[in-house]
Design a protein around this motif. Structure first.
Motif, mmCIF file in Angstrom:
data_model
loop_
_atom_site.group_PDB
_atom_site.id
_atom_site.type_symbol
_atom_site.label_atom_id
_atom_site.label_comp_id
_atom_site.label_asym_id
_atom_site.label_seq_id
_atom_site.Cartn_x
_atom_site.Cartn_y
_atom_site.Cartn_z
ATOM 1 N N ILE A 182 -54.828 65.147 34.638
ATOM 2 C CA ILE A 182 -55.706 65.054 33.894
ATOM 3 C C ILE A 182 -55.852 63.592 33.478
ATOM 4 N N ILE A 183 -54.536 62.815 33.208
ATOM 5 C CA ILE A 183 -54.877 61.323 32.655
ATOM 6 C C ILE A 183 -55.438 60.694 33.814
ATOM 7 N N LYS A 184 -55.158 60.727 34.973
ATOM 8 C CA LYS A 184 -55.901 60.222 36.146
ATOM 9 C C LYS A 184 -57.052 60.283 36.433
ATOM 10 N N GLU A 185 -57.633 61.502 36.209
ATOM 11 C CA GLU A 185 -59.252 62.035 36.299
ATOM 12 C C GLU A 185 -59.827 61.309 35.079
ATOM 13 N N THR A 186 -59.435 61.450 33.877
ATOM 14 C CA THR A 186 -60.007 60.731 32.903
ATOM 15 C C THR A 186 -60.108 59.212 32.853
ATOM 16 N N GLN A 187 -59.137 58.681 33.460
ATOM 17 C CA GLN A 187 -59.152 57.109 33.528
ATOM 18 C C GLN A 187 -60.277 56.947 34.577
ATOM 19 N N ARG A 188 -60.226 57.724 35.690
ATOM 20 C CA ARG A 188 -61.429 57.482 36.692
ATOM 21 C C ARG A 188 -62.678 57.746 36.147
ATOM 22 N N PRO B 172 -73.278 58.105 38.467
ATOM 23 C CA PRO B 172 -74.472 57.812 37.796
ATOM 24 C C PRO B 172 -75.147 58.973 37.334
ATOM 25 N N GLY B 173 -75.719 58.545 35.991
ATOM 26 C CA GLY B 173 -76.391 59.718 35.244
ATOM 27 C C GLY B 173 -75.461 60.650 34.605
ATOM 28 N N ILE B 174 -74.023 60.399 34.475
ATOM 29 C CA ILE B 174 -73.253 61.256 34.130
ATOM 30 C C ILE B 174 -72.262 60.654 33.004
ATOM 31 N N SER B 175 -72.136 60.866 31.807
ATOM 32 C CA SER B 175 -71.012 60.351 31.124
ATOM 33 C C SER B 175 -69.988 61.293 30.728
ATOM 34 N N ALA B 176 -68.733 61.560 30.690
ATOM 35 C CA ALA B 176 -67.719 62.221 30.194
ATOM 36 C C ALA B 176 -66.677 61.600 29.720
ATOM 37 N N SER B 177 -66.308 61.969 28.319
ATOM 38 C CA SER B 177 -65.230 61.205 27.597
ATOM 39 C C SER B 177 -64.503 62.388 26.875
ATOM 40 N N TYR C 245 -60.479 68.445 26.096
ATOM 41 C CA TYR C 245 -61.892 68.636 25.708
ATOM 42 C C TYR C 245 -62.704 67.564 26.103
ATOM 43 N N PHE C 246 -63.717 67.690 26.716
ATOM 44 C CA PHE C 246 -64.396 66.450 27.039
ATOM 45 C C PHE C 246 -66.098 66.701 26.396
ATOM 46 N N ASN C 247 -66.693 65.517 26.112
ATOM 47 C CA ASN C 247 -67.810 65.714 25.701
ATOM 48 C C ASN C 247 -68.642 64.849 26.720
ATOM 49 N N THR D 132 -62.270 68.215 41.314
ATOM 50 C CA THR D 132 -62.251 67.364 40.055
ATOM 51 C C THR D 132 -63.210 67.551 39.087
ATOM 52 N N ILE D 133 -62.911 67.151 37.899
ATOM 53 C CA ILE D 133 -64.001 67.298 36.711
ATOM 54 C C ILE D 133 -65.257 66.577 37.466
#
Length: 153
Positions: free
Chosen positions: A10-16, A23-28, A36-38, A102-103
């Motif tokens: 999850i840490i790696k996926e989040t960092q990536r 493009p056109g997507i943001s997830a934090s 939990y991602f917005n 992946t996410i």
């Protein structure tokens, strides 16, 4: 950020996601809960959702990646595969899920679903009927909802 109990994956996926956004997507991730991602997805061009900014929430359960993330739309959307609670009918979120996904893959698939609604596998029967009986009118309604609810205001 308290990610001491977060699996490496999850840490790696989040960092990536943060370093190479699609493009056109943001997830934090939320600062309170890193599972939990917005998420924000821009309505794809050439779709009735073009110009819209759609907010979603994505949650990774303890079993992730063995089970799919839970994702739902927080922004109202007129789409045959998304119900009024924002739940999404997408095979990879159900029976076609694989831990290899992946996410990022999930969010790209949701973005693709906005470009290609599938009224034959609906979550919202009424919208699917509308889509099949009068696609032009359904597309107009989808555009109208995008203006009303997803204008980023």
């Amino acid at each position: 950020m308290a990610n001491s109990n977060l699996p490496n994956r999850i840490i790696k996926e989040t960092q990536r996601l943060l370093s190479e956004p699609a493009p056109g997507i943001s997830a934090s991730p939320s600062e309170v809960n890193m599972r939990y991602f917005n998420v924000m997805i821009l309505g794809p061009t050439q779709s009735p959702y073009e110009g819209g900014v759609f907010k979603l929430e994505l949650f990774l359960s303890e079993e992730y990646p063995m089970i799919a993330p839970k994702v739902r739309f927080l922004t109202k959307i007129y789409h045959p595969n998304i119900d009024k609670l924002g739940r999404i009918c997408l095979d990879i979120l159900k029976d076609k899920w694989s831990p290899a996904l992946t996410i990022r893959t999930v969010l790209l698939s949701i973005q693709a679903l906005l470009s290609a609604p599938n009224p034959d596998d609906p979550l919202s029967e009424n919208i699917a009927k509308h889509w099949k009986s009068n696609e032009a009118e359904a597309l107009e309604t989808a555009k109208e909802w995008t203006r009303l609810y997803a204008s980023g205001a």
